[in-house]
Scaffold this motif. Structure first.
Motif, PDB file in Angstrom:
ATOM      1  N   MET A   1       0.763  -1.190  -0.186  1.00  0.00           N
ATOM      2  CA  MET A   1       0.037   0.058   0.022  1.00  0.00           C
ATOM      3  C   MET A   1       0.823   1.226  -0.075  1.00  0.00           C
ATOM      4  O   MET A   1       2.134   1.334   0.702  1.00  0.00           O
ATOM      5  CB  MET A   1      -1.029   0.120   1.085  1.00  0.00           C
ATOM      6  N   THR A   2       0.287   2.169  -0.787  1.00  0.00           N
ATOM      7  CA  THR A   2       0.899   3.398  -0.526  1.00  0.00           C
ATOM      8  C   THR A   2       0.398   4.445  -0.045  1.00  0.00           C
ATOM      9  O   THR A   2      -0.970   4.644   0.011  1.00  0.00           O
ATOM     10  CB  THR A   2       1.116   4.024  -2.124  1.00  0.00           C
ATOM     11  N   ILE A   3       0.933   5.228   0.888  1.00  0.00           N
ATOM     12  CA  ILE A   3       0.203   6.316   1.825  1.00  0.00           C
ATOM     13  C   ILE A   3       0.725   7.613   1.253  1.00  0.00           C
ATOM     14  O   ILE A   3       2.098   7.889   1.341  1.00  0.00           O
ATOM     15  CB  ILE A   3       0.359   6.027   3.430  1.00  0.00           C
ATOM     16  N   THR A   4       0.100   8.587   1.072  1.00  0.00           N
ATOM     17  CA  THR A   4       0.532   9.793   0.596  1.00  0.00           C
ATOM     18  C   THR A   4      -0.479  10.963   1.759  1.00  0.00           C
ATOM     19  O   THR A   4      -1.293  10.736   2.100  1.00  0.00           O
ATOM     20  CB  THR A   4       0.150  10.364  -0.720  1.00  0.00           C
ATOM     21  N   THR A   5       0.543  11.944   2.058  1.00  0.00           N
ATOM     22  CA  THR A   5       0.152  12.974   2.860  1.00  0.00           C
ATOM     23  C   THR A   5      -0.107  14.254   2.087  1.00  0.00           C
ATOM     24  O   THR A   5       0.776  14.721   1.395  1.00  0.00           O
ATOM     25  CB  THR A   5       1.118  13.123   3.990  1.00  0.00           C
ATOM     26  N   GLU A   6      -1.330  14.719   2.290  1.00  0.00           N
ATOM     27  CA  GLU A   6      -1.587  16.066   1.524  1.00  0.00           C
ATOM     28  C   GLU A   6      -1.327  17.428   2.526  1.00  0.00           C
ATOM     29  O   GLU A   6      -0.894  17.025   3.845  1.00  0.00           O
ATOM     30  CB  GLU A   6      -3.160  15.979   1.405  1.00  0.00           C
ATOM     31  N   ASP A   7      -1.815  18.564   2.176  1.00  0.00           N
ATOM     32  CA  ASP A   7      -1.585  19.568   2.792  1.00  0.00           C
ATOM     33  C   ASP A   7      -2.608  19.325   4.084  1.00  0.00           C
ATOM     34  O   ASP A   7      -3.684  18.987   4.195  1.00  0.00           O
ATOM     35  CB  ASP A   7      -2.070  20.877   2.316  1.00  0.00           C
ATOM     36  N   GLY A   8      -2.378  19.706   5.253  1.00  0.00           N
ATOM     37  CA  GLY A   8      -3.207  19.586   6.594  1.00  0.00           C
ATOM     38  C   GLY A   8      -3.037  18.298   7.113  1.00  0.00           C
ATOM     39  O   GLY A   8      -4.001  17.953   7.772  1.00  0.00           O
ATOM     40  N   ASP A   9      -2.155  17.482   6.719  1.00  0.00           N
ATOM     41  CA  ASP A   9      -1.709  16.457   7.437  1.00  0.00           C
ATOM     42  C   ASP A   9      -2.897  15.299   7.266  1.00  0.00           C
ATOM     43  O   ASP A   9      -3.008  14.326   8.045  1.00  0.00           O
ATOM     44  CB  ASP A   9      -1.416  16.344   8.749  1.00  0.00           C
ATOM     45  N   ARG A  10      -3.494  15.065   6.186  1.00  0.00           N
ATOM     46  CA  ARG A  10      -4.509  14.173   5.681  1.00  0.00           C
ATOM     47  C   ARG A  10      -3.763  13.078   4.832  1.00  0.00           C
ATOM     48  O   ARG A  10      -2.830  13.274   4.008  1.00  0.00           O
ATOM     49  CB  ARG A  10      -5.668  14.824   4.822  1.00  0.00           C
ATOM     50  N   GLN A  11      -4.274  11.814   5.216  1.00  0.00           N
ATOM     51  CA  GLN A  11      -3.383  10.892   4.588  1.00  0.00           C
ATOM     52  C   GLN A  11      -4.474  10.114   3.526  1.00  0.00           C
ATOM     53  O   GLN A  11      -5.453   9.879   3.783  1.00  0.00           O
ATOM     54  CB  GLN A  11      -2.818   9.816   5.476  1.00  0.00           C
ATOM     55  N   ASN A  12      -3.921   9.600   2.292  1.00  0.00           N
ATOM     56  CA  ASN A  12      -4.784   8.882   1.437  1.00  0.00           C
ATOM     57  C   ASN A  12      -3.891   7.533   1.262  1.00  0.00           C
ATOM     58  O   ASN A  12      -2.797   7.480   1.186  1.00  0.00           O
ATOM     59  CB  ASN A  12      -4.825   9.661   0.035  1.00  0.00           C
ATOM     60  N   VAL A  13      -4.600   6.589   1.389  1.00  0.00           N
ATOM     61  CA  VAL A  13      -4.147   5.210   1.209  1.00  0.00           C
ATOM     62  C   VAL A  13      -4.691   4.748  -0.182  1.00  0.00           C
ATOM     63  O   VAL A  13      -5.711   4.685  -0.493  1.00  0.00           O
ATOM     64  CB  VAL A  13      -4.529   4.259   2.394  1.00  0.00           C
ATOM     65  N   PHE A  14      -3.733   4.146  -0.734  1.00  0.00           N
ATOM     66  CA  PHE A  14      -3.909   3.538  -2.412  1.00  0.00           C
ATOM     67  C   PHE A  14      -3.681   2.354  -2.302  1.00  0.00           C
ATOM     68  O   PHE A  14      -2.211   1.899  -1.784  1.00  0.00           O
ATOM     69  CB  PHE A  14      -3.204   4.403  -3.241  1.00  0.00           C
TER      70      PHE A  14
END
Length: 64
Positions: A1-14
């Motif tokens: 799995m890949t975890i990316t962090t956006e602005d505002g420390d939100r994480q998306n898991v792909f």
């Protein structure tokens, strides 16, 4: 799995996507006799419809 962090420390898991490949051994063979028969029946039905219209004046006698 890949975890990316956006602005505002939100994480998306792909999810990790599987590797794509093509199977070269699979080929589609169409039945040439069936295609030829289908074309001949279609041409015959068009001629029959034109003949019915010429004789009766109706496209499908008894209905139209």
């Amino acid at each position: 799995m890949t975890i990316t962090t956006e602005d505002g420390d939100r994480q998306n898991v792909f999810a990790k996507e599987p590797t794509m490949y093509t199977d070269e051994t699979y080929t589609v063979n169409h039945n040439e006799k069936a295609e030829r028969l289908n074309g001949r029946i279609a041409m015959l039905s068009i001629i029959a419809a034109m003949g019915a219209y010429a004789v009766t004046g109706l496209l499908i006698p008894g209905i139209w």
